[in-house]
Design an enzyme around this catalytic site. Structure first.
Site, mmCIF file in Angstrom:
data_model
loop_
_atom_site.group_PDB
_atom_site.id
_atom_site.type_symbol
_atom_site.label_atom_id
_atom_site.label_comp_id
_atom_site.label_asym_id
_atom_site.label_seq_id
_atom_site.Cartn_x
_atom_site.Cartn_y
_atom_site.Cartn_z
ATOM 1 N N GLY A 33 -43.875 -7.838 56.119
ATOM 2 C CA GLY A 33 -44.669 -9.048 56.087
ATOM 3 C C GLY A 33 -44.332 -9.958 54.932
ATOM 4 O O GLY A 33 -44.422 -11.181 55.038
ATOM 5 N N MET A 34 -43.943 -9.413 53.793
ATOM 6 C CA MET A 34 -43.660 -10.239 52.621
ATOM 7 C C MET A 34 -42.234 -10.760 52.640
ATOM 8 O O MET A 34 -41.960 -11.832 52.125
ATOM 9 C CB MET A 34 -43.908 -9.447 51.345
ATOM 10 C CG MET A 34 -43.661 -10.248 50.071
ATOM 11 S SD MET A 34 -44.111 -9.352 48.576
ATOM 12 C CE MET A 34 -45.886 -9.517 48.630
ATOM 13 N N LYS A 51 -36.191 -7.015 46.456
ATOM 14 C CA LYS A 51 -37.191 -7.470 47.418
ATOM 15 C C LYS A 51 -37.209 -8.992 47.392
ATOM 16 O O LYS A 51 -37.552 -9.597 46.375
ATOM 17 C CB LYS A 51 -38.560 -6.897 47.067
ATOM 18 C CG LYS A 51 -38.550 -5.376 46.989
ATOM 19 C CD LYS A 51 -39.908 -4.845 46.565
ATOM 20 C CE LYS A 51 -39.843 -3.357 46.279
ATOM 21 N NZ LYS A 51 -39.479 -2.552 47.439
ATOM 22 N N ASP A 145 -51.873 -0.683 48.908
ATOM 23 C CA ASP A 145 -51.164 -0.391 50.157
ATOM 24 C C ASP A 145 -50.399 0.922 50.046
ATOM 25 O O ASP A 145 -49.250 1.030 50.459
ATOM 26 C CB ASP A 145 -50.209 -1.532 50.503
ATOM 27 C CG ASP A 145 -49.765 -1.514 51.971
ATOM 28 O OD1 ASP A 145 -50.475 -0.897 52.795
ATOM 29 O OD2 ASP A 145 -48.717 -2.103 52.281
#
Length: 723
Positions: A33-34, A51, A145
């Site tokens: 999602g990110m 990332k 998370d």
């Protein structure tokens, strides 16, 4: 293969970046999602996980500000049982964060492929993840998370990733929709669903879900849509299955609906290790952890003729003590109250909470499906395991009724403070560059709680004495004795290059390697330096003594490749032990009879053993992570092996058991650590740090403590070996 397994990586596509900041992008690890996660490599050759935030998020000023704030906070997290955050920034219009790359399957992958964890691995995961949460919470962060795909099972133990970034998404007005909850269904706490304040207790709840899943392969709230899982988390009792007594009560306490009635992460950790402070934490991890098997290695199985050694049997779980009553940690509010969950799934293009992926079809309709594996370092939600009927609940060692934690009684606060201060300073003395590893306890009682640290050996070390600069391109070296704090005495010298001294088992002789005049040979001399005599020509490298002192192992050439040979000192009988074409070196004979060495037969340098009494027989591979591992050295009792692990510029000294289990670092690395040698009692390890042209001798206890410099000013010594 050096680095990640090919099965977990994807080739780059034309729209993928090839460089982000200082890092060259080599492959894609996953996407969520990110944004996307890539395997990168720094200018120093170190592998990292990069990332990269999605372009539409990178254009949101609110998100970017929060993202960089949270990344900066994450950099403060002690790197014990976590993937260290190295840096963050923006490049080519993309926001990114760089973390340590952890090579190993995720807990999701491992359970998907192999089923529930063994008792030893289960305890190691419970301890390691609890320790990671202590580090994260001590930095003022909440993971939010935590799930099986965010726990990686490396050779050094479980490592938690992706902490401290979920909150950034929670603060984005244009991308956080009404009814959307940050987290993954099946792993989020009731208060995340009912929009109560998010505290560190949500991570403790996720820890309980994670441990129950690792023990059974099933989420304690089953599987289904977000609405179903949310309702179960808020109203239903979890199905934790048949957990060991030492974990059952803690998991049930962690899964309480009331966040104030759950133990804190530090209280979990204290209960798991018996409340014994940092020594107990490192001991528990060292004794319980068995690194997960990597992907099947057909070449090893076929050529070795034997499978990898079986992991050691775990110690019986100890009953969990009553947790010391203590108030729940009260971090500052991490976010504004979250909106109520929508009764229907949202049609957002990139939702943070998605319905769980359906399990793969099983041939047997009665069989329970296992979750789909996710790539390592991937922020994608984990797939949901199937639901089974709840077994009849059995009494457990720890199951107090729900209640708030109260201040600890007198006499317990100091013990708790050891953990509370910080993981790096109080839980372990092992925070090292590039990762933190579980320390090895030496033989005897060193490392046990209350035991005195091992005293530094009083005897001298055999060393290479560089008489002129130039090593290793040119060699001008003698063999001598060096007593730390004392003088250096030459045993044998001259115009030749004498290196790599090795004491015989009875201490009466010294073997060494002599080069000069275009040839290299194995020589032997008396311990006082007299009677030096040539034994045989060799192809370089060190020579090693057999346990009875009657034979030497050495490297010779046969058919254009280096091979391992042995020669008898009395009968001069030569036996060739290997016959393959791989690069190999550093043979070392165990006191128990086997020879350890490194070879590039399966890619990067890895450590193997063979039986010298079975020439041409199967090898047993001890290291399997693809990281360069060389310089193996047996402990005096043959129970452990010290070795050099990592690239030459960032190598560290590691130890492992004789079967390859319980591998862990004992030096911090980053300074070209190499050439380990054991003291006679097996409690200290000498080694060399620094450039090969200017080495500095060090010594460290086998448990990683007491590291000290030994080299006197003005001396250039190498190849240390306790005499």
């Amino acid at each position: 293969m050096d680095g990640p397994r090919a099965s977990s990586l994807r080739e780059l596509r034309p729209d993928d970046p090839t460089r982000i900041g200082r890092y060259r992008i080599e492959a894609k690890i996953g996407e969520g999602g990110m944004g996307a996660v890539y395997l990168g490599r720094g200018e120093d050759g170190r592998q990292v996980a990069v990332k990269v935030v999605r372009a539409e998020l990178a254009g949101d000023r609110t998100f970017l500000a929060r993202f960089h704030d949270e990344a900066a906070n994450a950099q403060r997290v002690a790197s014990f049982c976590t993937a260290q955050v190295l840096e963050h920034g923006e490049d080519l219009g993309l926001a990114y964060m760089v973390t340590e790359y952890i090579d190993g399957p995720s807990l999701l992958e491992h359970v998907s492929e192999n089923g529930a964890l063994s008792p030893g691995m289960l305890h190691g995961v419970a301890v390691g993840v609890a320790a990671a949460l202590v580090a994260i919470h001590s930095a003022g962060l909440v993971h939010r998370d935590l799930k099986p795909s965010n726990v990686l099972l490396s050779i050094s133990g479980p490592r938690v990733i992706d902490f401290g970034i979920a909150r950034a998404l929670d603060m984005v007005s244009s991308h956080t929709r009404t009814g959307q909850v940050v987290g993954t269904p099946g792993w989020i706490a009731p208060e995340q669903i009912t929009t109560q304040q998010v505290t560190t207790a949500v991570d403790v709840f996720a820890w309980g879900c994670l441990v129950a899943y690792a023990a059974s392969g099933r989420n304690p709230f089953g599987q289904g849509s977000f609405q179903i899982l949310a309702a179960r988390a808020v109203h239903a009792e979890p199905e934790v299955g048949d957990l060991p007594p030492s974990l059952s009560g803690l998991v049930q306490a962690a899964l309480r609906k009331d966040p104030g009635a759950r133990p804190s992460a530090r209280e979990l950790l204290l209960a798991l290790v018996g409340g014994g402070g940092e020594a107990a934490v490192t001991t528990e991890l060292g004794e319980s952890w068995t690194s997960p098997p990597l992907a099947a290695d057909p070449s090893t199985t076929a050529r070795d003729g034997a499978s990898a050694p079986s992991p050691p049997r775990p110690s019986p779980p100890r009953p969990s003590p009553q947790l010391p009553p203590q108030p729940q940690a009260s971090p500052q509010p991490q976010a504004s109250p979250q909106p109520q969950a929508s009764p229907q799934p949202q049609a957002s293009p990139q939702p943070q909470v998605q319905p769980q992926a359906q399990p793969r079809p099983q041939p047997d309709p009665q069989a329970q499906p296992r979750p789909q594996a996710q790539p390592r370092h991937s922020p994608m939600p984990a797939a949901e395991p199937a639901t089974r009927p709840a077994p009849e609940q059995q009494p457990t060692a720890y199951a107090p009724p729900p209640r708030p934690w109260r201040p600890p009684p007198p006499g317990r606060s100091r013990r708790n403070t050891l953990i509370a201060a910080s993981v790096a300073a109080a839980l372990v003395a092992a925070a090292v560059a590039g990762g933190v590893y579980y320390l090895n306890r030496p033989s005897g009682k060193t490392g046990d709680a209350g035991a005195k640290p091992a005293a530094f050996p009083s005897g001298p070390l055999l060393v290479r004495i560089d008489t002129e600069p130039g090593w290793p391109k040119t060699c001008h070296a003698d063999i001598g004795l060096f007593t730390p704090g004392g003088a250096v005495r030459t045993l044998v010298g001259g115009p030749s290059c004498d290196t790599l001294p090795e004491r015989s088992p009875d201490g009466r002789l010294v073997a060494f390697t002599r080069s000069g005049g275009g040839s290299t040979a194995a020589w032997v001399m008396n311990a006082d330096g007299t009677g030096a005599r040539k034994v045989t020509d060799i192809a370089g490298g060190r020579v090693a003594w057999s346990p009875d002192g009657t034979r030497l192992a050495y490297m010779g050439r046969q058919g254009g490749a280096k091979q391992i040979f042995t020669i008898g000192l009395r009968d001069h009988k030569v036996t060739q032990l290997t016959d393959d074409d791989s690069a190999k070196d550093d043979p070392m004979w165990s006191p128990k009879g086997r020879i350890v060495f490194w070879s590039k037969r399966d890619g990067a340098e890895q450590i193997y053993t063979l039986d010298p009494d079975r020439p041409g027989g199967a090898w047993t591979r001890l290291t399997r992570d693809g990281v360069r591992s060389v310089d193996p050295e047996w402990s005096p009792d043959g129970s452990k092996i010290a070795f050099t692990r990592g690239t030459s510029e960032e190598s560290a000294i590691w130890t492992m058991n004789a079967d390859g289990s319980a591998a862990r670092a004992v030096t911090s690395g980053g300074g070209h650590d190499m050439d380990p040698g054991w003291s006679r009692d097996g409690r200290w390890i000498c080694y060399v740090r620094g450039a090969t042209s200017d080495p500095v001798l060090h010594a460290v206890r086998a448990d990683g403590t007491g590291d000290r410099v030994l080299t006197p000013a003005g001396s250039v010594l190498g190849h240390p070996n306790w005499a």
